[in-house]
Scaffold this motif. Structure first.
Motif, PDB file in Angstrom:
ATOM      1  N   THR A  24       0.826  -1.212   0.000  1.00 35.71           N
ATOM      2  CA  THR A  24       0.000   0.000   0.000  1.00 35.71           C
ATOM      3  C   THR A  24       0.861   1.263   0.000  1.00 35.71           C
ATOM      4  OG1 THR A  24      -0.119  -0.039   2.421  1.00 35.71           O
ATOM      5  CG2 THR A  24      -1.898  -1.147   1.205  1.00 35.71           C
ATOM      6  N   TRP A  25       2.161   1.103   0.138  1.00 31.60           N
ATOM      7  CA  TRP A  25       3.087   2.242   0.146  1.00 31.60           C
ATOM      8  C   TRP A  25       2.999   3.016  -1.155  1.00 31.60           C
ATOM      9  CZ3 TRP A  25       7.381   3.357  -2.992  1.00 31.60           C
ATOM     10  CH2 TRP A  25       8.213   4.388  -2.535  1.00 31.60           C
ATOM     11  N   ARG A  26       3.086   4.344  -1.041  1.00 34.38           N
ATOM     12  CA  ARG A  26       3.126   5.210  -2.207  1.00 34.38           C
ATOM     13  C   ARG A  26       4.289   6.182  -2.047  1.00 34.38           C
ATOM     14  NH1 ARG A  26       0.503   1.651  -3.339  1.00 34.38           N
ATOM     15  NH2 ARG A  26      -1.533   1.542  -4.366  1.00 34.38           N
ATOM     16  N   PRO A  27       5.039   6.442  -3.113  1.00 32.88           N
ATOM     17  CA  PRO A  27       6.228   7.300  -3.003  1.00 32.88           C
ATOM     18  C   PRO A  27       5.877   8.759  -2.774  1.00 32.88           C
ATOM     19  CG  PRO A  27       5.806   6.741  -5.298  1.00 32.88           C
ATOM     20  CD  PRO A  27       4.848   5.934  -4.489  1.00 32.88           C
ATOM     21  N   ARG A  28       6.767   9.446  -2.091  1.00 32.82           N
ATOM     22  CA  ARG A  28       6.621  10.887  -1.903  1.00 32.82           C
ATOM     23  C   ARG A  28       7.534  11.673  -2.852  1.00 32.82           C
ATOM     24  NH1 ARG A  28       2.778  13.592  -0.015  1.00 32.82           N
ATOM     25  NH2 ARG A  28       4.077  15.103   1.068  1.00 32.82           N
ATOM     26  N   ARG A  29       8.322  10.945  -3.622  1.00 30.41           N
ATOM     27  CA  ARG A  29       9.169  11.563  -4.643  1.00 30.41           C
ATOM     28  C   ARG A  29       9.017  10.791  -5.935  1.00 30.41           C
ATOM     29  NH1 ARG A  29      11.601  16.455  -3.604  1.00 30.41           N
ATOM     30  NH2 ARG A  29      13.329  15.868  -4.961  1.00 30.41           N
ATOM     31  N   PHE A  30       9.170  11.490  -7.066  1.00 30.38           N
ATOM     32  CA  PHE A  30       9.069  10.845  -8.372  1.00 30.38           C
ATOM     33  C   PHE A  30      10.151   9.785  -8.534  1.00 30.38           C
ATOM     34  CE2 PHE A  30      10.113  10.544 -12.899  1.00 30.38           C
ATOM     35  CZ  PHE A  30       8.865  10.325 -13.458  1.00 30.38           C
ATOM     36  N   ASN A  31      11.377  10.117  -8.121  1.00 34.37           N
ATOM     37  CA  ASN A  31      12.505   9.190  -8.181  1.00 34.37           C
ATOM     38  C   ASN A  31      12.501   8.345  -6.910  1.00 34.37           C
ATOM     39  OD1 ASN A  31      14.966   7.869  -8.238  1.00 34.37           O
ATOM     40  ND2 ASN A  31      16.154   9.678  -8.820  1.00 34.37           N
ATOM     41  N   VAL A  32      12.201   7.055  -7.039  1.00 32.07           N
ATOM     42  CA  VAL A  32      12.086   6.215  -5.840  1.00 32.07           C
ATOM     43  C   VAL A  32      13.418   6.099  -5.101  1.00 32.07           C
ATOM     44  CG1 VAL A  32      10.136   4.902  -6.698  1.00 32.07           C
ATOM     45  CG2 VAL A  32      12.450   4.078  -7.147  1.00 32.07           C
ATOM     46  N   ARG A  33      14.526   6.369  -5.765  1.00 34.41           N
ATOM     47  CA  ARG A  33      15.828   6.359  -5.085  1.00 34.41           C
ATOM     48  C   ARG A  33      15.925   7.490  -4.066  1.00 34.41           C
ATOM     49  NH1 ARG A  33      17.612   1.315  -5.538  1.00 34.41           N
ATOM     50  NH2 ARG A  33      18.291   0.752  -7.651  1.00 34.41           N
ATOM     51  N   CYS A  91      13.421   8.219  -2.089  1.00 34.41           N
ATOM     52  CA  CYS A  91      12.465   7.898  -1.017  1.00 34.41           C
ATOM     53  C   CYS A  91      13.213   7.189   0.118  1.00 34.41           C
ATOM     54  CB  CYS A  91      11.341   7.020  -1.552  1.00 34.41           C
ATOM     55  SG  CYS A  91      10.331   7.806  -2.818  1.00 34.41           S
ATOM     56  N   THR A  92      13.464   7.914   1.171  1.00 32.28           N
ATOM     57  CA  THR A  92      14.291   7.387   2.260  1.00 32.28           C
ATOM     58  C   THR A  92      13.520   6.528   3.251  1.00 32.28           C
ATOM     59  OG1 THR A  92      13.930   9.432   3.524  1.00 32.28           O
ATOM     60  CG2 THR A  92      15.882   9.338   2.102  1.00 32.28           C
TER      61      THR A  92
END
Length: 218
Positions: free
Chosen positions: A48-57, A59-60
Motif C-alpha cells: 500500500t506504500w506510495r512514493p513521496r518523490r518521483f525518483n524512488v531512489r 524515497c528514504t
C-alpha cells in the motif's frame, strides 16, 4: 461543473495569447497519466506504500531492496504489456473534432523494447491517435525530439518545467508531486492541479473554449 476557476482560467488563457494559435498543441504524457503504471506496480508487489518523490531512489522511508523491486518492474516490458489505460485515455482526441487542437503523446522509456510495447499498444488500442504525433523516446539516448506544447498533461512536476513558462501545465495530483516536496512556484509556471485524467480532459476543453473566445474578441 467547471474544473478551472474563472479567474485562474483567464490568467491561463492570457498566457497563451501572443504565443499560441489554433490549433493548440496538447501533449499527453503516458505513464501515470494515460496508464496506471504505479497502481499496477504496487498491486503486483502487494503493498500500500506510495512514493513521496518521483525518483524512488530519493524515497528514504523504504529499503534499497524494495526500491530495486520497483525499478525492476519499471524496466520490465511485461509491466507495460499488462497495465491498464485509465478512464479518459480513449477520449483524448475528442478535442480534435472541430480543428481546435492537435493531440500529441510524448513519453520517455527505459529501453527500446518498452518503447516498442508502448507504441504497439497506442496504435492498436488508442486508434484515434495520429501515429505521426506519437513521440516515444529512450532515456539516455540521442533520439529525443522537442515536442512543442501549448498545453501539457503530466504527472511529474519537474517535467512540466521542460516546457515554456507561458505554456499551460495540467498536473494530475499524485503522492509524488506534492508541492511540499518541490520548491516550485506553480502559479508562475502556469501549473494547475486536477484529480484525474477525466478532469484533465475537461480542463483542456475549458482552456480551448476560452482561448478561442478570446481570439474572436481580439
Amino acid at each position: 461543473m467547471a474544473i478551472i476557476n474563472k479567474k485562474v482560467l483567464k490568467v491561463l488563457v492570457n498566457s497563451l495569447i501572443g504565443n499560441s494559435e489554433v490549433p493548440l498543441n496538447v501533449v499527453y504524457d503516458i505513464d501515470d497519466v494515460l496508464n496506471n503504471l504505479n497502481e499496477y506496480v504496487f498491486k503486483q508487489l502487494g503493498v500500500t506504500w506510495r512514493p513521496r518523490r518521483f525518483n524512488v531512489r530519493e524515497c528514504t522511508d523504504v529499503s534499497t531492496e524494495f526500491q530495486d523491486k520497483i525499478i525492476g518492474m519499471y524496466g520490465s516490458p511485461e509491466t507495460f504489456e499488462n497495465l491498464d489505460w485509465v478512464d479518459g485515455a480513449h477520449e483524448i482526441t475528442s478535442i480534435e473534432a472541430d480543428g481546435s487542437a492537435k493531440v500529441w503523446i510524448n513519453s520517455n522509456n527505459f529501453s527500446d523494447i518498452i518503447r516498442d510495447v508502448k507504441r504497439h499498444r497506442i496504435l492498436t488500442e488508442l486508434t484515434e491517435i495520429n501515429p505521426d504525433r506519437v513521440v516515444l523516446q529512450v532515456s539516455g539516448s540521442n533520439d529525443k525530439k522537442a515536442v512543442n506544447a501549448d498545453i501539457v498533461i503530466e504527472d511529474h512536476i519537474i517535467n512540466c518545467l521542460k516546457y515554456p513558462d507561458w505554456a499551460i501545465k495540467i498536473l494530475i495530483d499524485k503522492t509524488w508531486n506534492q508541492p511540499d516536496q518541490y520548491e516550485i512556484a506553480e502559479d508562475f509556471y502556469h501549473i494547475i492541479r486536477v484529480g484525474s485524467l477525466l478532469e484533465a480532459n475537461q480542463a483542456v476543453r475549458e482552456i480551448i473554449t476560452a482561448f478561442k473566445a478570446e481570439i474572436q474578441r481580439s
